[in-house]
Write an enzyme that holds these catalytic residues in place. Sequence first.
Site, mmCIF file in Angstrom:
data_model
loop_
_atom_site.group_PDB
_atom_site.id
_atom_site.type_symbol
_atom_site.label_atom_id
_atom_site.label_comp_id
_atom_site.label_asym_id
_atom_site.label_seq_id
_atom_site.Cartn_x
_atom_site.Cartn_y
_atom_site.Cartn_z
ATOM 1 N N ASN A 128 -12.866 -30.556 35.624
ATOM 2 C CA ASN A 128 -11.593 -31.302 35.599
ATOM 3 C C ASN A 128 -10.710 -31.001 36.812
ATOM 4 O O ASN A 128 -9.547 -31.403 36.825
ATOM 5 C CB ASN A 128 -10.798 -30.941 34.339
ATOM 6 C CG ASN A 128 -11.539 -31.282 33.074
ATOM 7 O OD1 ASN A 128 -12.204 -32.320 33.020
ATOM 8 N ND2 ASN A 128 -11.460 -30.425 32.078
ATOM 9 N N ASP A 166 7.259 -20.476 54.084
ATOM 10 C CA ASP A 166 6.056 -20.791 53.308
ATOM 11 C C ASP A 166 4.878 -20.161 54.037
ATOM 12 O O ASP A 166 4.600 -20.507 55.185
ATOM 13 C CB ASP A 166 5.895 -22.318 53.201
ATOM 14 C CG ASP A 166 4.742 -22.683 52.268
ATOM 15 O OD1 ASP A 166 3.749 -21.925 52.216
ATOM 16 O OD2 ASP A 166 4.844 -23.727 51.600
ATOM 17 N N TYR A 202 -9.043 -19.895 41.646
ATOM 18 C CA TYR A 202 -8.328 -18.612 41.740
ATOM 19 C C TYR A 202 -9.324 -17.457 41.905
ATOM 20 O O TYR A 202 -9.144 -16.581 42.753
ATOM 21 C CB TYR A 202 -7.491 -18.443 40.472
ATOM 22 C CG TYR A 202 -6.583 -17.237 40.448
ATOM 23 C CD1 TYR A 202 -5.398 -17.216 41.164
ATOM 24 C CD2 TYR A 202 -6.912 -16.121 39.675
ATOM 25 C CE1 TYR A 202 -4.554 -16.118 41.120
ATOM 26 C CE2 TYR A 202 -6.073 -15.015 39.622
ATOM 27 C CZ TYR A 202 -4.896 -15.016 40.335
ATOM 28 O OH TYR A 202 -4.073 -13.927 40.291
ATOM 29 N N ASP A 236 9.690 -15.183 50.940
ATOM 30 C CA ASP A 236 9.296 -16.115 49.879
ATOM 31 C C ASP A 236 9.534 -17.541 50.373
ATOM 32 O O ASP A 236 10.121 -17.746 51.448
ATOM 33 C CB ASP A 236 10.050 -15.840 48.557
ATOM 34 C CG ASP A 236 9.164 -16.118 47.339
ATOM 35 O OD1 ASP A 236 8.723 -17.273 47.189
ATOM 36 O OD2 ASP A 236 8.907 -15.186 46.546
ATOM 37 N N ARG A 276 10.394 -12.456 43.203
ATOM 38 C CA ARG A 276 10.324 -12.188 41.758
ATOM 39 C C ARG A 276 9.004 -11.490 41.441
ATOM 40 O O ARG A 276 8.168 -11.246 42.333
ATOM 41 C CB ARG A 276 10.432 -13.488 40.975
ATOM 42 C CG ARG A 276 9.213 -14.378 41.166
ATOM 43 C CD ARG A 276 9.309 -15.619 40.316
ATOM 44 N NE ARG A 276 8.000 -16.148 40.029
ATOM 45 C CZ ARG A 276 7.740 -17.426 39.776
ATOM 46 N NH1 ARG A 276 8.721 -18.310 39.793
ATOM 47 N NH2 ARG A 276 6.518 -17.818 39.499
HETATM 48 P P1 NAD Z 1 4.745 -14.922 40.389
HETATM 49 O O1 NAD Z 1 4.351 -16.351 40.255
HETATM 50 O O2 NAD Z 1 5.728 -14.360 39.412
HETATM 51 O O3 NAD Z 1 5.307 -14.643 41.857
HETATM 52 C C1 NAD Z 1 4.639 -15.126 43.000
HETATM 53 C C2 NAD Z 1 5.638 -15.261 44.139
HETATM 54 O O4 NAD Z 1 4.924 -15.761 45.275
HETATM 55 C C3 NAD Z 1 6.754 -16.256 43.813
HETATM 56 O O5 NAD Z 1 8.005 -15.706 44.156
HETATM 57 C C4 NAD Z 1 6.401 -17.447 44.689
HETATM 58 O O6 NAD Z 1 7.540 -18.212 45.107
HETATM 59 C C5 NAD Z 1 5.711 -16.773 45.869
HETATM 60 N N1 NAD Z 1 4.889 -17.715 46.609
HETATM 61 C C6 NAD Z 1 4.012 -18.613 46.097
HETATM 62 N N2 NAD Z 1 3.491 -19.371 47.087
HETATM 63 C C7 NAD Z 1 4.061 -18.928 48.229
HETATM 64 C C8 NAD Z 1 3.930 -19.330 49.577
HETATM 65 N N3 NAD Z 1 3.153 -20.346 49.940
HETATM 66 N N4 NAD Z 1 4.651 -18.673 50.514
HETATM 67 C C9 NAD Z 1 5.467 -17.654 50.161
HETATM 68 N N5 NAD Z 1 5.627 -17.248 48.896
HETATM 69 C C10 NAD Z 1 4.937 -17.884 47.943
HETATM 70 O O7 NAD Z 1 3.371 -14.109 40.379
HETATM 71 P P2 NAD Z 1 3.076 -12.597 40.027
HETATM 72 O O8 NAD Z 1 2.568 -12.528 38.644
HETATM 73 O O9 NAD Z 1 4.204 -11.721 40.414
HETATM 74 O O10 NAD Z 1 1.798 -12.348 40.971
HETATM 75 C C11 NAD Z 1 1.892 -11.736 42.245
HETATM 76 C C12 NAD Z 1 0.497 -11.591 42.816
HETATM 77 O O11 NAD Z 1 -0.319 -10.835 41.914
HETATM 78 C C13 NAD Z 1 -0.234 -12.900 43.023
HETATM 79 O O12 NAD Z 1 -1.041 -12.823 44.175
HETATM 80 C C14 NAD Z 1 -1.108 -13.019 41.799
HETATM 81 O O13 NAD Z 1 -2.228 -13.842 42.021
HETATM 82 C C15 NAD Z 1 -1.489 -11.570 41.608
HETATM 83 N N6 NAD Z 1 -1.927 -11.245 40.240
HETATM 84 C C16 NAD Z 1 -1.066 -11.313 39.186
HETATM 85 C C17 NAD Z 1 -1.508 -10.989 37.919
HETATM 86 C C18 NAD Z 1 -0.602 -10.992 36.714
HETATM 87 O O14 NAD Z 1 -1.074 -10.651 35.632
HETATM 88 N N7 NAD Z 1 0.652 -11.374 36.834
HETATM 89 C C19 NAD Z 1 -2.830 -10.615 37.727
HETATM 90 C C20 NAD Z 1 -3.689 -10.566 38.814
HETATM 91 C C21 NAD Z 1 -3.209 -10.874 40.073
#
Ligand code: NAD
Length: 435
Positions: free
Chosen positions: A286, A251, A340, A228, A207
């Site tokens: 926290n 994972d 983070y 995923d 996703r």
């Molecule tokens: P999201 O939560 O929509 O998707 C993250 C995906 O990673 C999910 O499908 C989840 O199941 C998978 N995932 C989590 N832990 C996992 C694991 N241990 N093994 C395999 N898969 C795993 O997040 P997103 O918004 O699409 O973000 C994607 C990346 O971009 C992340 O690294 C996030 O930190 C980074 N990011 C996002 C934003 C934002 O604004 N959305 C901003 C900065 C960075």
Amino acid sequence: MADRYLSFTATAPGRFLTRRLGLPQPAALRRWSPEYPDLDGGLLHLTAGPSTLDLAPVLARTGPGTLSPDPVAAVVLDATGVRDVDTLAEVHAALHPVVRSVAASGRVVVLGAPLDPDDHHQSAVQQALEGFTRSLGKEIGRGRTVNLVRLTDAAAAESTLRFLLSPKSAYVSGQVIGVGAGPVAEGPADPHRPLAGRTALVTGAARGIGEAVAETLARDGARVVVLDVPRAEEDAHRVAERLGGTALALDITAADAGERIAAALPAGLDVLIHNAGVTRDRRLVNMPADRWSSVLDVNLASVLRTTDALLAEGALRPGGRIVATASIAGLAGNAGQTNYGASKAGVAGLVRALAPRALAEHGVTVNAVAPGFIETRMTAAVPLFIREAGRRMNSLAQGGLPVDVAETTAWLAHPASGAVNGQVVRVCGQSLLGA
Ligand code: NAD
């Protein structure tokens, strides 16, 4: 979650009211689509100082439309020859008369030289270009972007210029990108499918941003592997099926994740995208240890472990690409995100340190994208007012879309991007947080 403010300001009453109140005026960004593959209009090639770059043939291949600048879709200012404050004035002289005529969603790309550590005058004025670029990015408006590329060889920067001068870079602004001197790879056989014949694995691709990355790499011809966690297996299969790829339920924090990826792809892989990431926000006072360690484990430790394992197994073929996902929270810091922010700054550190060695020893480049506020489920969960602030506090006054990160990733994964290495490129609309 839809950005209602953006839709409102696109209407005549909305524009009138928000202007009267002095509120942000986000422009509707024009992004890449098959119907809109290039910017509309021409390219203006300007020079400040004595340049030795052989830029014209590269621009003729990469630039939008023709060299007849009406309307001006993009300006490229070659300032690589600027070595003192007097010549720096030519930057002002060149751009001052033309900035107003750059079309909405147009591009300004400034070209600079690497800083010369033995010449503090050259270093001073070449560094000055960064402040210039970032300031112009903050004031130019109308969905226009301004970026700086440091280079010595125009041909090696062709894929980078192609990206920055296209609708694919709609949400990339205020960036300083360093391009090395080579090697200049052969262009792909089919420029519309540059990743044809290559295998790309995207973690966290069931996703959000990962799904968009997988989709964009598949558009570019790659055979995608959608990785995923097991509980997202159904979604991963759905994405893989849609893109003609395969799903891998794993994972990424498993101690042997790298070995299991290598075993699942016995023929090796060409593109590895570390996208999986999680947040567990709390202020440090926290934050229990498990919230700290789960974020560090997914976002950083597993990236280190799987990268090491896949490089050690020779699973990444020469010409390979690794793109990791940092975040502006890792560069600028963010309240409630010490875990983070630490993990994402760690990703940037990993990329910068590993890049030269990975290229020398394996022929693999290592870069990072650092998204800002991107419209996904992750940011939809952010409380309303913080979400609104996140959307507006960037030069483009709106959130980015997953496809913006995906297009940036596709540029870094491109076979002709071999001279782009060790870069951390923000996809943040020039967030006002941090540099
Ligand atoms: P999201 O939560 O929509 O998707 C993250 C995906 O990673 C999910 O499908 C989840 O199941 C998978 N995932 C989590 N832990 C996992 C694991 N241990 N093994 C395999 N898969 C795993 O997040 P997103 O918004 O699409 O973000 C994607 C990346 O971009 C992340 O690294 C996030 O930190 C980074 N990011 C996002 C934003 C934002 O604004 N959305 C901003 C900065 C960075």
